[in-house]
Every structure is written in structure tokens, then in C-alpha cells.
Design a protein around this motif. Structure first.
Motif, mmCIF file in Angstrom:
data_model
loop_
_atom_site.group_PDB
_atom_site.id
_atom_site.type_symbol
_atom_site.label_atom_id
_atom_site.label_comp_id
_atom_site.label_asym_id
_atom_site.label_seq_id
_atom_site.Cartn_x
_atom_site.Cartn_y
_atom_site.Cartn_z
ATOM 1 N N THR A 51 18.086 47.746 -3.519
ATOM 2 C CA THR A 51 18.772 47.851 -2.218
ATOM 3 C C THR A 51 17.771 47.725 -1.083
ATOM 4 O O THR A 51 18.168 47.478 0.054
ATOM 5 C CB THR A 51 19.567 49.167 -2.087
ATOM 6 O OG1 THR A 51 18.720 50.266 -2.422
ATOM 7 C CG2 THR A 51 20.788 49.165 -2.993
ATOM 8 N N ILE A 54 18.010 44.656 1.074
ATOM 9 C CA ILE A 54 19.102 44.464 2.048
ATOM 10 C C ILE A 54 18.677 44.980 3.412
ATOM 11 O O ILE A 54 18.645 46.189 3.648
ATOM 12 C CB ILE A 54 20.389 45.161 1.557
ATOM 13 C CG1 ILE A 54 20.747 44.670 0.146
ATOM 14 C CG2 ILE A 54 21.533 44.910 2.529
ATOM 15 C CD1 ILE A 54 21.848 45.461 -0.539
ATOM 16 N N LYS A 58 20.190 41.008 7.113
ATOM 17 C CA LYS A 58 21.046 40.605 5.988
ATOM 18 C C LYS A 58 22.468 41.127 6.194
ATOM 19 O O LYS A 58 23.453 40.414 5.943
ATOM 20 C CB LYS A 58 20.449 41.163 4.690
ATOM 21 C CG LYS A 58 21.221 40.826 3.430
ATOM 22 C CD LYS A 58 20.968 39.409 2.994
ATOM 23 C CE LYS A 58 21.793 39.041 1.779
ATOM 24 N NZ LYS A 58 21.592 37.633 1.408
ATOM 25 N N ARG A 59 22.570 42.350 6.649
ATOM 26 C CA ARG A 59 23.905 42.933 6.852
ATOM 27 C C ARG A 59 24.661 42.198 7.962
ATOM 28 O O ARG A 59 25.868 41.944 7.843
ATOM 29 C CB ARG A 59 23.774 44.420 7.199
ATOM 30 C CG ARG A 59 23.214 45.268 6.076
ATOM 31 C CD ARG A 59 23.287 46.761 6.393
ATOM 32 N NE ARG A 59 22.505 47.528 5.423
ATOM 33 C CZ ARG A 59 21.361 48.155 5.706
ATOM 34 N NH1 ARG A 59 20.882 48.172 6.933
ATOM 35 N NH2 ARG A 59 20.709 48.800 4.741
ATOM 36 N N PHE A 180 25.658 46.549 1.216
ATOM 37 C CA PHE A 180 26.461 45.992 2.301
ATOM 38 C C PHE A 180 25.766 44.682 2.603
ATOM 39 O O PHE A 180 24.790 44.614 3.355
ATOM 40 C CB PHE A 180 26.445 46.945 3.502
ATOM 41 C CG PHE A 180 27.389 46.554 4.618
ATOM 42 C CD1 PHE A 180 28.680 47.076 4.652
ATOM 43 C CD2 PHE A 180 27.001 45.691 5.625
ATOM 44 C CE1 PHE A 180 29.560 46.737 5.677
ATOM 45 C CE2 PHE A 180 27.869 45.329 6.646
ATOM 46 C CZ PHE A 180 29.151 45.863 6.672
ATOM 47 N N THR A 181 26.246 43.641 1.960
ATOM 48 C CA THR A 181 25.438 42.433 1.861
ATOM 49 C C THR A 181 26.319 41.249 1.489
ATOM 50 O O THR A 181 27.518 41.405 1.238
ATOM 51 C CB THR A 181 24.318 42.659 0.803
ATOM 52 O OG1 THR A 181 23.421 41.556 0.818
ATOM 53 C CG2 THR A 181 24.903 42.845 -0.596
ATOM 54 N N LEU A 333 31.596 39.423 2.168
ATOM 55 C CA LEU A 333 30.878 40.670 2.404
ATOM 56 C C LEU A 333 31.174 41.599 1.232
ATOM 57 O O LEU A 333 32.343 41.848 0.916
ATOM 58 C CB LEU A 333 31.368 41.320 3.711
ATOM 59 C CG LEU A 333 30.932 42.778 3.937
ATOM 60 C CD1 LEU A 333 29.415 42.900 4.071
ATOM 61 C CD2 LEU A 333 31.622 43.340 5.180
ATOM 62 N N ALA A 335 30.820 45.352 0.042
ATOM 63 C CA ALA A 335 30.572 46.661 0.669
ATOM 64 C C ALA A 335 30.870 47.768 -0.329
ATOM 65 O O ALA A 335 32.014 47.940 -0.761
ATOM 66 C CB ALA A 335 31.451 46.833 1.911
ATOM 67 N N VAL B 66 30.024 45.887 13.833
ATOM 68 C CA VAL B 66 28.708 45.930 13.193
ATOM 69 C C VAL B 66 27.730 45.158 14.070
ATOM 70 O O VAL B 66 27.740 43.921 14.090
ATOM 71 C CB VAL B 66 28.756 45.342 11.772
ATOM 72 C CG1 VAL B 66 27.412 45.559 11.075
ATOM 73 C CG2 VAL B 66 29.883 45.958 10.959
ATOM 74 N N GLY B 69 23.405 46.250 12.331
ATOM 75 C CA GLY B 69 23.097 46.057 10.914
ATOM 76 C C GLY B 69 22.692 47.353 10.226
ATOM 77 O O GLY B 69 22.072 47.332 9.168
ATOM 78 N N VAL B 71 23.665 51.037 8.351
ATOM 79 C CA VAL B 71 24.745 51.649 7.577
ATOM 80 C C VAL B 71 24.444 53.126 7.368
ATOM 81 O O VAL B 71 23.285 53.535 7.339
ATOM 82 C CB VAL B 71 24.916 50.997 6.180
ATOM 83 C CG1 VAL B 71 25.483 49.604 6.280
ATOM 84 C CG2 VAL B 71 23.614 51.002 5.419
ATOM 85 N N ALA B 354 29.336 51.081 8.885
ATOM 86 C CA ALA B 354 28.381 50.036 9.289
ATOM 87 C C ALA B 354 28.509 49.821 10.778
ATOM 88 O O ALA B 354 29.624 49.698 11.301
ATOM 89 C CB ALA B 354 28.647 48.746 8.524
#
Lengths: 355, 355, 355, 355
Positions: A51, A54, A58-59, A180-181, A333, A335, B66, B69, B71, B354
């Protein structure tokens, strides 16, 4: 465990019988036996694994993939008819003793609140849709030159050091953070035009690339969640609706093997720095327990060892990929965060794909 | 259940003692005793409740929230030191019998794969961070003019009809779908400048509006998930690190009552068509079990009855709202789906915010 | 396990902290560190232990002790308010979901059979009245001259060899057979004229002999079950009837230590070839966890090691000895067999004393 | 429960389908529908049932039956391969997390005590060898003239009154006392010269009397425990040693029906004032689920209703009667007491026969 195992074919695996296979070259170069343990690229203290790939950027890119406002939930149903790996339990009951589980005194005698609870006993992180935390697979090393004997998890942690009867002291899913990616679907079953790949089928990079091309999406990028669809879970998707005989037969067939991915596919994901590989089978790698000696012994456990244990790249099994296949949602997405089950070996889940 | 309850104060609640309070006017107008059951606005067959409010358009708006980015994961840690409602269990163990839970024969004798599992026995949908499905709270009706006696869930389903020892036949979390929508935080503790609101404190619409204004965000809109922070969960946030004496004392204090929301706040959420109310306390409504007769009897169970049972608007308890408070993240994409635990009364969870 | 332990005082014990105490002479002569493992007198293959002492002749003598036709049952009640050793669980529920657990179609519509079940999750062989099988206590040996490292059970079996996640492969209670033999009560509490001996009190051979004399019975003979009464279980005998606050306080006090037997008493039982030692405390040996460094460190675990692990003489804890004390029944037929829980570490029980 | 049931044939029973059979005369005269509930001969407050038949004199007579000093234990083995009634669970694990369950600091660094525990989740009173307490079977009455609707246990207690999610408030096995009395074996399988009676075989009074005569013992007397051997348990006696395929097939066959006793046999035991009927099948009465409509519908549940519910005469199922059959031990001291599982519906057990 063998003498308690509950499914004959898969019991070979559970019983831990050695087959005497020799490591081939692809494995040899990853073989830790003669060297120091593979250190995490995220540092000696890291417990989060892939993770880390990420990033905020990226998110922000990933949310751009939500274009229709549609969602799919990627978890299968959990219930007492689940196919289970030998030795595991899933038992859900509703305590009541003939009435509600508890009551709230409220608003006089003829208008009260009452409540039901459920009680579950299960290898909750290793039943049905399951996320393998870094505390699940180990490589057992004995007699290595520079490595102490032991069962090694990710980042050099040994069971002998972090094991504990009420939860491992490190690497539990409470350390994972979230996914979340960008998610991508590699729909091999669709690309082959079949409901389900056959038991023991080995998904190669050729298959992988053919699906990518047919689907018109870009290849794996750092931090992606990669979902590969085999169709194998079709065997138990509807078993709440089936007769018991059908459920028994289907669950036995489900456990007797599975289509899965070749070592080269996992190597590709590792090189691409994926954060997770998710599939709709029970154990990622291909197996056919009726074939002995197994022709696919090189692939057994390969991704568990080389993705999870060595690189902290996660696996998720028994996912429900039917809706995103039906919707041809190949990029989305993804999540989800695992339950913070402290010291557990995995987590149940119901991830969201939004597209 | 009373004689087995494990915490003295909350036992009053669990024991179901009647206090003889009379329904006040605000309740009377919702009182089903003299009328037909409140039908769902989503139709007589609906089992999804307020996730119906979340449209594709709503989802597309939500992803616009969002911006950085970042979370946050909103679930608390699950472990054997959790504070539990009387009578419930949370027991996580690691089966091993002195070694790994199971083994995979692999690559010869000195290089094998081994695995650990965890075994959990728990009211898994009603322990720690918990989502109440529509199969959790009921209103018990006896002697009503036009309504058969029984324990009524959402949409007129009675326990007497859908109850079953291994999972209720309707209304389980497998029917919910997902929450992929705008989330807002109403940070009452921050607005008051306290670490935690006091036990029994009743959050009013004035408090709600003061927080909204201080935070500079728009009020609840259809389909929103509304999270209200009290700080009450601070009592067990760190209990893995505490001595047993401290844990016991803190858990007892945690269970002895809580700050919570006034009926008028839940009425506002109902009118606004929120999809879920989440809080960082154990049971949404305010309680102080040391005060007898309770001054707040009008609020007991009010939101459970008027949001969940009558309207299908969900509740989530024991959420971890600390990080979004620290980040002053008042508006965000809320992404989560409950586990598809067929016929269960709730689900554990670790939702993503997010922003 | 320490960080999950649920009672502060006993947690020292559960956490496995070393106190650096040196072996004294009484222990040194039993110390296996420099010698071969203590072989069972019943042969290298034996898994039954001291029930071998109970011969047909012994049984025929024992029935002669039944003179009044009275019986006492020697098990305490099992329920969710039991005091438990840290980390253990006892959770009994009644699955129903609002009605019976299951139904039998029978005799038309208005006359049917219905049934209730209970569901228990517990360390069932190590909760409340509990019989320690030979698979419970081990001596951990490291660095001994002629003995491989490992956790040694009775008769040289190591956890490393017989451990298994779903039940140990040897030494479970299914191998025990039965106790149908002379039982004697050594009522130390009565001889001292107290309801209960004090926490940490060490029962010596002088106490043992004083009770024997006062009671006018013969000393331990081969195959006997010897029951020693301390009164310590009085702390939880009535806790189903108590308020939760009282239960919590009493259970904490119960777990904070106990009166128990001196090493010399267990040596006497070993020399006399008793088949079992049963007591009304939680753990046989004396403890007072508030005293640090513990003055009684020499006795810690002494009987577990020297009776169970080395000689196969069984222990039974948390017995209810009140009625036989009230009846002054000092000699009786003791009739009981543990549950055949394959590979378990103990068994619950409710033995019969007939006199 | 039907949709979760795990064995197809027995599911008919579990699902509670009505067959529309009319009550025949033998049943009609016991039918409570038009009369007051059958009061216990032991008084309105009684919760002990037929152990009241066992007097001190009876006990003194019973010990005279011990002539050789031999014992047999009458419980089957409990383990994860047990055949289970649909919906029930038996899951034994050994918590360890890779090492012992807990440790005792002891005698310095190289000589310590360690311990293993087991964790069991099971309908512990209704799995394998099982004693039905008075809180297990009920007669559901609806629309009777002088009897309130409800599920009636022994002595007029209704589930609606004594039900509770954590243990029924009356009639649990903690009220039973003990069975220390004359036991007799009625070895029908031996008398017929077969390993096992056939599925669905109905044991009649002729069979009963033929066995009595062949064995040369006196008929049932007040307080006796009567054990009737069918051989049906042979199907799972050895399943720890079998392959998983064999276990699955044998357990399915075991659950698909059973030989059992005719109503007239239970009437005889009731008239003779037996304290318990024990058998080596799963459910006392004869069933063959493959025959539809069932020819034996009159016998379904007959003994459960007429012995347990109406008279407080106990049942014990899945007993191991092989050794006493081999030893031709037809009369013996039967010594056993159920676990004091407060509010449970039964108890596991391992009774002793001494002869």
C-alpha cells in the motif's frame, strides 16, 4: 492436520506432503536458502507492504476513472454453505433462545425496542472472500547458510518471534492502511469465451496480454490493484439456492483444484509494483489435485511466496468479479480497507469498484 | 439475559426493565400502535433501505470531493480487549498447536510454505466498529389496533416471520449495496473545544448547526453519510497499550453511558434523506445509566426506531473519527460496503474517507 | 499473550515473565536438564498415565465404600459468568433467531415437536471444573546436555512432534480411560475451621496429616483420587445470583492468587501412586500475585510438572467439594471418565462421589 | 433452517415440513391438545425429572452389580469429523500462534513450564454422545382449548417464558443431579445376529423381550438406565482412521436415517419408570428419510415427546455400547452426571458402566 481434513483432494495440500520437486531456475534466483532474507524496499520497520505504492497523486488519478457513477461490490456472500479450505469453520447463528437477543425498555409496555445479534465462529480472515495479510503466508527455512531456521513472514519476521495465541504481534491487517487506487480487470474467462477456465489451467503472460489488448486498457502501473477473472467461483455463487446434494458436489469440485496464474504473471505484477492481486478462485495459483505427481508443482504457492512474503504485495481470493465483467468495467477506482483485526492473518471484505 | 450481563450499569438496558415512561408528543406522532405499519418509500419489496438515495449522479458529485488525495480509515481496531455490550463475545485465537496452522509441500525439504490462520468467535456485526443492518433493531408491538403482535423490522417484516437460527431470511447486510457518496463530519467535540463530550450529553440541532457553521460546509443532502464526532471512543482507542486495570476501568466507563444525539437531530437526518448516520460512540443515542429515573428516556432508542426500523436509514457505531477531525476533513467521499453476511444483523467495517 | 490478558494480577503468570529464580535442591533432584527424560513407569508407549494404577481389585474395594447410597456431584456450574484464566473464553448462546432452533414435522398442524440447542465457544477443557489431560502442561527444555530442545509432555512427547492445529496427535483425554476408584477428601479448610484458606496459603504435609487424623481415614493408597479442599471456590459458587459488580470483584479476587499445596504434598501423592489430585482452586499450587518477588516461587507449577508431566498423575481443578465436606464424606467411590475429546488438552467434568 | 441444512435427507426433518399425518389412537390418548398440560409426578416445581426415581436404596443395590471390577466408558470420541445434525458445528482448535498457548515463568531460563489449551465451538450438548436435558425437546401447541399457545417443555414450562439468548432460565442440566443406578443393556443387534440393524428398522416389544430372555436378565425396574444397542454407530466409530471420502459417505449414510424404537417400547419404559433411555443411534426413534411419505410417521419424535417432555425421562444418544456388548455385560452399575451447563439443552458425556 491431515487426519481432520474434510475434503479428500485438497487434503494433500493441507497435509503438507512433500513431493520432492527440485527448484527450477525461475525459483532458484528468488531462493533465500543461501542468502540473507529479502529486505523490504519500504524499510526494515515496514509493516504496510505494497500500500506504500499508493500515493496521493495515484489516488487523484484513480478518482478520474469514475465516469458513469456506477459501482460494483466485489465480495461474495458469507454463509454456512461456503466452500471452506479443509479444517476451517464458518458458523453463523442467531442467539435468541426463542425471542430477541436483547431488549430496550422504551415508551411503556406496548411499544418497546428489541434487537437481534448474530454470532459467528470462523477463520474470518480466511473464509470466502478473503484478503491475505502479511501475517498469513510464510516460507519455512531450515538449514540455510546465513539464515536462522524458522517460518519467515514478510520483512524477515519469523513466526517464532511474533507468534502469539491471541493474535500475532506484528503484520496484522491493522497495519495495511487502504487501497484507494486504480483497479483493472483482466478478464481471461471472457477473452477465452468460457464461463470458467478449467481446473488446473495456467494463466500465462500471453493470456494476460491478450486480455489487456482485447479490453483496450493500459498495462499494470505502480500501486494498481489487478483483478484476474477465471470464472471458478461460479461453482458456489448460487449455492444458497441449491439443494444440499448440489452444494456438496459443487463445493467438493471447487476445492479439488482451480485455474490460476503462472509464476511469470506474478513476476510481472511484482516488477510493475502492483499493490494487490485479486482473483475469483480460492488460492491464486493453479492446482489440480487429481494429477499426481502434479505437473504444476513449480507454480504451487509461487505468488504467495514471491508477492506477499517477499514483497508485501497483497492477495485477495474468492472475489466476485461477475458484475464488472458483465459491465465490461476494465478500469475503475478500487476502494477498500481491510478490517483492523489486530494480529489476524487476513480480513473478510467487500471492496467497491466505481466506474 | 440480565443474570448473565457483564457490566452493571448497562445491564439495566440489556435486562429490558420497563420504566413506565409515557410517550411524549414527538414520539406519539410516530407511534405505530394505532395505525398501519409505516411503509417503505422504496416499495413493499425493498430490502436495501436508504442506499436507494445514492444515485449515479450523487456518486459522480462525491468523487469531486477528493482534492488532496488523502484517505482516512474510519474503523477502530478489533481485538480481545474491545469494550463489548453485555453478553457479547469477541475472541480471536491463532490455531496452531505449536506450529503453523497449515503447510504447503513446496520445493523440497528445506524450503516450504507454511501459513497461519486466525479463528474468531464474535457477534461480528455487533462488536467494535459496527454497521447496523435492517435486521438488527425491531419495534415490539403488542395490542395495536390494526397491527398483528410481533417484533417489527424495517418494511413491516416481523421476527416471527423471518427469524431463523442460522441467519434471518430477509434484511441481512447482503442486501444493502454500498455507500459511495458524500460524507460530512459534524465535529461537535471540536466545536465545543473538548476532547470528549460528557456522558449523557444530548447533541441538539443548535449544536449541529453551530458545527456546520464553524466548519463552513453545506447541510445534509440526500444520500449523504453523516458522521457526528463526540470523542467518546477516546476511552478505548489506546487500550491495547494500557494495563489491564486501566482497560477494565475505561471499558466500564465507556459502557456506563455516552453522549449522543437528540431526537430532533435524527428527525433532521430523516427529512434530509441521509443514507447513514455514523458516530464514535457505542449506541448513537445519549445515555447515563447512573441517573434514575433517566432524564433522557424520550431519546432512548429513538434513532434506531425512527431511522433504521421506520425509514431504512442506517447507523454505524464506534467509528474512528479522530483522523478526519485532526485533518479538518469535513466533506469527503465516503466509500464502503458492508460484508455480505447473509442473514446477519450487522457488519464490521473500516470505511474510507477520501478528501 | 500479555497484551491481551484480562486480569491484571494473574497476567504476570500468563505473560510468562521470568523471575530469575534459581532451582532449589528439592527441584534439582527432579531437574531433567542434565539427564535423559523421565520414562513412564507404564512403558514407552503409554498414553493413559496413572489410571493404570486402578486395577479390578481396586474397583471392587472402592464400591464397598458406598454405604449410605448417597451421592454428590463434584462439578461447579458452567456459565458466562465463570472466572476464567486470562485469555480464555466461555460463551454459551442459544441459537434461535426468535424461535426454536429446529422443528420436527409431527402429527398435523397444531401439534408439533420443536427443539432448542445451545452453542458454546470455550476452552472447554480448561474452563471452570477442569481435568488436565497429559496434553496440557509441558516442561520447556533448552540447552540440556542429552535432551533435544523442546516443550516436553508426559512420556517424552514433544509439542514439536505431536502438536497440530485441530487437536494434538497424542495424549488427549480419549486415552485416559476412567477413574472408578477410592476417593478421599482432605478437608484442610474444615480442619482449620475456616470458610476458605487465605490466598497464598501453602498446604503442608503437617496440614495434610492433621486432616487425615481428624477425619479418621487411612492415608493415600495406590490408585486413589485425592481431593483437597481449600474453600477458595466459595468466591464464585454463587455468582449467578450476584450483581455484576460483585461478580467482577469476586472473580478478580479469585484470579489474583489462591491457597494451594506444597511440593512435599505432591511428592507424597507421587510416592503413594495416587491416580489424581483434585482441588477446589483454579490451579493446584499456591500463588499470591501481589507479592513480588514471589516468596513461593519454588512451588509454582511444581505439581503440574512433577505429577502430570513426569508421572502421568492427573489434576482436576475448580472442583466443588462443598457437599462432601458438609456430609463429612471422607472416603467414597469416585466415579468419572473425561470426555473423549480427541487431541484436547483437558475435559470439563462433573464427577460422582458415592458414599 | 432449511436453506442452510447440510445433509439432504435429514433436511426434511430439520426443515420442519408437515406431512399431514393424522394422529393415531396410541398418540391420541397422550394428546395434550384438548386438555391441561401433563403435570409432573414430581411436583409443579420439579426440574430434575426422572432422576427422582433413583433412591439411596436403588444406589446400594446398583453397586452390588459390580462383580468383576471391570469398567466400560460409554462415550464416543468427539472430534472435527463427527457426523452432525444439519446446521450444527463441532470445531476444535489448539490456539498457539506457533508455540504454547501460555507460559509459566519457572526456575530460571532453561527450565520453564508451558501449556496448551484447546478451543471448542460446538453445540456441545447436542453433538456426538449427547444427553438431552429437559430443555431440549418441546411440544408446540397452537389452538388448544385450555392451553395457551406456545412451545412446551417438561412440566409446563414454555420457551416463551424461560427462553433466553445466553441459557434458558429453567430446566438446564445443572438441575439433573446424577445417574448412579442399575443399568441394563438390551442388545437387539446381537440378538438378531447382525452388526447393525437396518435403517428404519423399528424395535418392537417382541424384540425387546427376546433380547431380555436371551440375556437372562430381569426387566426394567424403577430408576434403571436402559441402553438399547442397534449397531448404527458403527458407521462412524472409526472415522478418525478413514479417508475423507469414506468419512463423508459414512456420515451421510448415518444421517440418512436410523433404526430406532417403537412407541410401545417407550411406553414400556415410561410405565416401568426408567430414569433414562440410551442408544447408539443419533435420535432414538426410527427414520428412513428416503421413504416418502414416511411409513413410520407415528413414531417420529414419539419418545422425545412422551419420555422427556411429558415425563422427564431422559434420553442419551450416540452412546458407545460396543464394549459392553462384547463383554456381554447386560447388568451393571451406571454412573454418570451431566455437566452443569447452566441453561443448556443437553450435555456431552462419557458414562461409566461398572460390572
Amino acid at each position: 492436520m491431515g487426519r481432520f481434513s474434510s475434503t479428500s483432494a485438497i487434503a494433500l495440500l493441507a497435509a503438507g506432503l512433500a513431493f520432492g520437486a527440485q527448484p527450477g531456475p525461475a525459483v532458484a534466483e528468488n531462493n533465500p536458502v543461501d542468502e540473507k532474507w529479502w529486505p523490504s524496499e519500504f524499510g526494515a520497520e515496514d509493516q504496510a507492504g505494497a500500500t506504500n505504492y499508493i500515493t496521493p497523486e495515484k489516488r487523484l488519478e484513480a478518482v478520474q476513472l469514475v465516469k458513469q457513477g456506477k459501482v460494483a461490490t466485489l465480495g461474495m456472500q458469507y454463509h454456512n454453505r461456503l466452500p471452506l479450505f479443509p479444517g476451517r469453520t464458518f458458523a453463523l447463528s442467531i442467539p435468541g433462545g426463542g425471542g430477541p437477543t436483547h431488549n430496550l425498555p422504551w415508551k411503556g409496555d406496548n411499544f418497546r425496542q428489541t434487537f437481534m445479534d448474530e454470532l459467528v465462529t470462523a477463520e474470518i480472515g480466511q473464509a470466502g472472500t478473503q484478503f491475505d495479510s502479511l501475517a498469513h503466508p510464510m516460507i519455512k527455512v531450515t538449514g540455510a547458510k546465513d539464515l536462522e531456521d524458522g517460518n519467515y513472514f514478510y520483512n524477515g519476521h519469523r513466526l517464532e518471534d511474533i507468534g502469539s495465541p491471541r493474535g500475532l504481534s506484528k503484520l496484522g491487517p491493522e497495519n495495511v492502511g487502504s487501497f484507494f487506487t486504480r483497479g483493472i480487470l483482466i478478464d481471461v474467462a471472457a477473452q477465452k469465451g468460457v464461463d470458467s477456465l478449467e481446473k488446473g489451467y495456467v494463466i500465462t503472460m500471453d493470456d494476460f496480454n491478450a486480455a489487456l489488448e482485447a479490453q483496450g486498457i493500459e498495462d499494470v502501473k505502480q500501486g494498481d490493484v489487478v483483478l484476474i477473472r477465471t470464472g471458478w467461483n461460479n461453482l458456489w455463487r448460487d449455492n444458497l439456492e441449491k439443494s444440499q446434494d448440489d452444494v456438496s458436489a459443487d463445493n467438493a469440485e471447487f476445492n479439488s483444484g482451480e485455474p490460476g496464474v503462472a509464476p511469470e504473471v506474478c513476476d510481472h505484477l511484482a516488477e510493475s509494483k502492483a499493490s494487490m492481486l485479486g482473483m475469483d478462485n480460492w488460492g491464486i495459483e493453479p492446482y489440480d489435485f487429481a494429477v499426481e505427481p502434479p505437473s504444476d508443482i513449480e507454480s504451487w504457492g509461487y505468488c504467495h511466496a514471491n508477492l506477499v512474503t517477499r514483497r508485501g504485495i497483497y492477495l485477495m481470493e474468492n472475489m466476485d468479479l461477475k458484475q464488472i465483467s458483465d459491465d465490461q468495467a476494465y478500469e475503475f477506482l478500487f476502494a477498500w480497507a481491510p478490517l483492523k483485526l489486530v494480529g489476524a492473518t487476513g480480513s473478510p471484505g467487500n471492496p467497491i469498484a466505481a466506474y
